[in-house]
Motif scaffolding. Structure first.
Motif, PDB file in Angstrom:
ATOM      1  N   GLN B  86       3.516 -55.556  20.745  1.00  0.00           N
ATOM      2  CA  GLN B  86       2.952 -54.221  20.879  1.00  0.00           C
ATOM      3  C   GLN B  86       2.809 -53.892  22.356  1.00  0.00           C
ATOM      4  N   GLU B 163       2.225 -58.327  16.552  1.00  0.00           N
ATOM      5  CA  GLU B 163       1.544 -57.056  16.204  1.00  0.00           C
ATOM      6  C   GLU B 163       2.444 -55.850  16.449  1.00  0.00           C
ATOM      7  N   THR B 165       3.131 -53.260  14.731  1.00  0.00           N
ATOM      8  CA  THR B 165       2.805 -51.938  14.171  1.00  0.00           C
ATOM      9  C   THR B 165       1.409 -51.435  14.532  1.00  0.00           C
ATOM     10  N   GLY B 166       0.744 -52.074  15.492  1.00  0.00           N
ATOM     11  CA  GLY B 166      -0.611 -51.649  15.859  1.00  0.00           C
ATOM     12  C   GLY B 166      -0.651 -50.185  16.276  1.00  0.00           C
ATOM     13  N   ARG B 173       4.989 -46.944   9.937  1.00  0.00           N
ATOM     14  CA  ARG B 173       4.676 -48.351   9.700  1.00  0.00           C
ATOM     15  C   ARG B 173       5.482 -48.875   8.518  1.00  0.00           C
ATOM     16  N   TRP B 177       8.603 -51.630   8.247  1.00  0.00           N
ATOM     17  CA  TRP B 177       8.688 -52.775   7.327  1.00  0.00           C
ATOM     18  C   TRP B 177       9.957 -52.763   6.503  1.00  0.00           C
ATOM     19  N   THR B 193       3.091 -61.373  13.419  1.00  0.00           N
ATOM     20  CA  THR B 193       1.625 -61.345  13.385  1.00  0.00           C
ATOM     21  C   THR B 193       1.184 -59.903  13.149  1.00  0.00           C
ATOM     22  N   THR B 194       0.067 -59.742  12.472  1.00  0.00           N
ATOM     23  CA  THR B 194      -0.446 -58.398  12.211  1.00  0.00           C
ATOM     24  C   THR B 194      -1.939 -58.455  11.898  1.00  0.00           C
ATOM     25  N   HIS B 195      -2.620 -57.340  12.160  1.00  0.00           N
ATOM     26  CA  HIS B 195      -4.017 -57.209  11.735  1.00  0.00           C
ATOM     27  C   HIS B 195      -4.130 -56.299  10.509  1.00  0.00           C
ATOM     28  N   TYR B 196      -2.998 -55.771  10.052  1.00  0.00           N
ATOM     29  CA  TYR B 196      -3.025 -54.966   8.826  1.00  0.00           C
ATOM     30  C   TYR B 196      -2.820 -55.908   7.642  1.00  0.00           C
ATOM     31  N   GLU B 199       0.068 -55.491   5.229  1.00  0.00           N
ATOM     32  CA  GLU B 199       1.336 -56.022   5.718  1.00  0.00           C
ATOM     33  C   GLU B 199       1.457 -57.517   5.439  1.00  0.00           C
TER      34      GLU B 199
END
Lengths: 300, 242
Positions: B86, B163, B165-166, B173, B177, B193-196, B199
């Motif tokens: 990101q 990350e 797609t932050g 988004r 994907w 890696t992601t925080h969503y 996802e």
């Protein structure tokens, strides 16, 4: 009324950032601005905190006009910008002291307001702000924004890039602050956080798509939504997009959210179609729309 | 198809002074797999990823990426993987076209290959109108889609996405994907890696790091069953603070 905007517009050279934004936030309300990067959220925050002047329209915060009474506004609001803006080479305690002094107060005087949050970073009070982890920086920034006991708190994407556990803790802190009578305007790109606000405005490309309570917003979703799953996600999405009656197809976690063009949708027809396309373990069931579904429908 | 192992990690460890950022992690990732690498901020994800992409030397343990050893051949690893994050993806002050040419050159593509790839990319992503615009003028979602394609220019075996797609809008988004699915379907391994947490559900398998260790590793379905959780978000909340 704690925050009031009427027909606020702002453009940078030829690029329009905000168009005719009108809404009110009540005293003590937790109001969410929900929208992606580039929607105009930060511009709106900068206008309300008197850091930027709108091209058109009027706005007031805590009863003061953003243009005429900008000095009073600055004394009455707390602002946590999206980008970490504290002094990296001052320690935790020095930063907090600095902000308290600027606003003519002391840490002791308003300690009860920040206590819950400050105790979590107090063990590191002699560490320089630049050396803190993301979660701790966020907590320090919130303390600094609160130290002069503001009437209105502006939080611009406080949880972007923050993991789900820290996000949950952050929202619990906001709820506690709200109980102390502080009006909060918060922006976020995370649609799941929208449900935690009293009311939300969905914003995209400088325009408000809708304003309401999170519960009402999902009620306005115009179609029946179905969860569809099968053995191969990629193939499933491709097939659904080729189905002649498809209205929308969006992956949603382990399912695909599907809506149909027809008023009378027969799941069995779709199952047949997917089977013909060599998909297996097909399951279809009706589900409830989320704020994210609504947002995507409005933003289409 | 998914038999070949492209990442093999055994007891990989990184210490900074007396702090153990990554504590003896072990896992394998197969060809064409979408592997989700989750964890709270500060759990050690970035440190682990830096070792895997050959820019940070492990303190101990073993790792092979695209069949190259992280100690002996970090530069061969770099040539055989793609990377985007990101924070850094493309040069803001170059145009889309210049970025493609630049990264193509860095990855050792010939002028002819670069031209072919560029035309393909312009067509696939519909970039005709913006190919000569500065990257800084593009919306974040566009940048990230182009950055992902640029990370794939040299047909790497594995692409690492930190990350990606932050802050990106929900529609873009999902388009992003779909690109990931397509790429994985063609046999490229995705390490993301992601925080969503929605996802996380899109991944074939997911690992969750807590305080430098991998606390859980399985398919989203099995993780939800094991932790009696309704969603990956619940799994994460149960695990991530130990």
């Amino acid at each position: 009324m704690s925050i009031s905007l009427k027909n606020i517009s702002k453009s940078y050279n030829k690029v329009s950032a905000l168009q005719n934004i009108t809404f009110n936030v009540e005293k003590g309300e937790l109001f969410g601005l929900i929208g992606p990067d580039g929607a105009g959220k930060t511009t709106l925050f900068r206008i309300l905190t008197t850091l930027l002047i709108a091209n058109k329209g009027t706005a007031s915060v805590a009863g003061f006009d953003v243009f005429k009474d900008y000095k009073q506004i600055r004394n009455n609001v707390g602002y946590m910008p999206g980008k970490f803006s504290l002094y990296q080479d001052l320690t935790v305690e020095e930063n907090l002291n600095f902000f308290a002094t600027i606003f003519g107060t002391t840490i002791e005087e308003n300690y009860d307001l920040i206590k819950d949050i400050y105790v979590q970073i107090e063990p590191f009070k002699n560490r320089r702000a630049g050396k803190l982890s993301g979660g701790m920086k966020q907590k320090l920034a919130l303390c600094c924004a609160l130290i002069h006991k503001p009437k209105v708190l502006f939080l611009d994407e406080p949880t972007t890039g923050v993991d789900p556990v820290s996000r949950k803790e952050f929202w619990e802190m906001l709820k506690r602050l709200q109980k102390k009578g502080i009006t909060i305007l918060v922006s976020t790109p995370y649609m799941d956080e929208a449900a935690l606000c009293d009311r939300i405005a969905l914003i995209q490309d400088g325009e408000i798509l809708e304003i309401d309570t999170p519960k009402e917003i999902v009620k306005h979703y115009p179609k029946a939504i179905y969860n569809v799953s099968a053995n191969n996600m990629y193939k499933l999405i491709k097939c659904l997009k080729n189905y002649e009656f498809m209205y929308s197809v969006y992956p949603f976690g382990e399912f695909v959210h599907y809506t149909d063009k027809r008023d009378l949708f027969k799941p069995n027809d779709l199952i047949e179609f997917l089977k013909q396309n060599e998909l297996q373990n097909i399951e279809i069931s009706e589900t409830q729309p989320t704020i994210e579904d609504t947002f995507m429908e409005l933003a289409k | 198809m998914k038999e070949e192992t492209v990442i093999k990690v055994e007891n990989l460890t990184k210490q900074f002074g007396d702090f153990t950022a990554v504590n003896a992690i072990s896992f394998e990732v197969k060809k064409g797999e979408i592997f989700g690498f989750l964890g709270a901020n500060g759990a050690g994800k970035t440190t682990a990823m830096k070792m895997l992409i050959g820019i940070s030397n492990p303190t101990s343990g073993e790792a092979e990426v695209a069949s190259f050893n992280v100690y002996k051949n970090p530069n061969s690893i770099k040539k055989n993987i793609g990377y985007m994050s990101q924070k850094f993806a493309l040069y803001d002050d170059l145009t889309v076209k210049e970025n493609i040419t630049f990264f193509g050159g860095i990855y050792g593509l010939t002028r002819k290959q670069i031209n072919e790839k560029r035309q393909l990319l312009v067509e696939e992503l519909g970039l005709q109108e913006i190919v000569n615009n500065l990257v800084s003028s593009l919306p974040l979602g566009w940048k990230q889609k182009i950055a992902f394609s640029v990370a794939l220019l040299h047909n790497p075996k594995i692409v690492f996405l930190d990350e990606p797609t932050g802050g990106v809008d929900p529609i873009t988004r999902r388009q992003f994907w779909e690109m990931i699915y397509k790429t994985a379907n063609q046999g490229t391994t995705i390490f993301v890696t992601t925080h969503y947490m929605d996802e996380a559900e899109y991944c074939d398998r997911v690992s969750i790091m807590v305080n430098g260790k991998i606390e859980a590793l399985d398919t989203p379905k099995n993780l939800k069953e094991k932790y009696k959780a309704k969603s990956m978000n619940d799994v994460f909340l149960k695990l991530a603070r130990g």
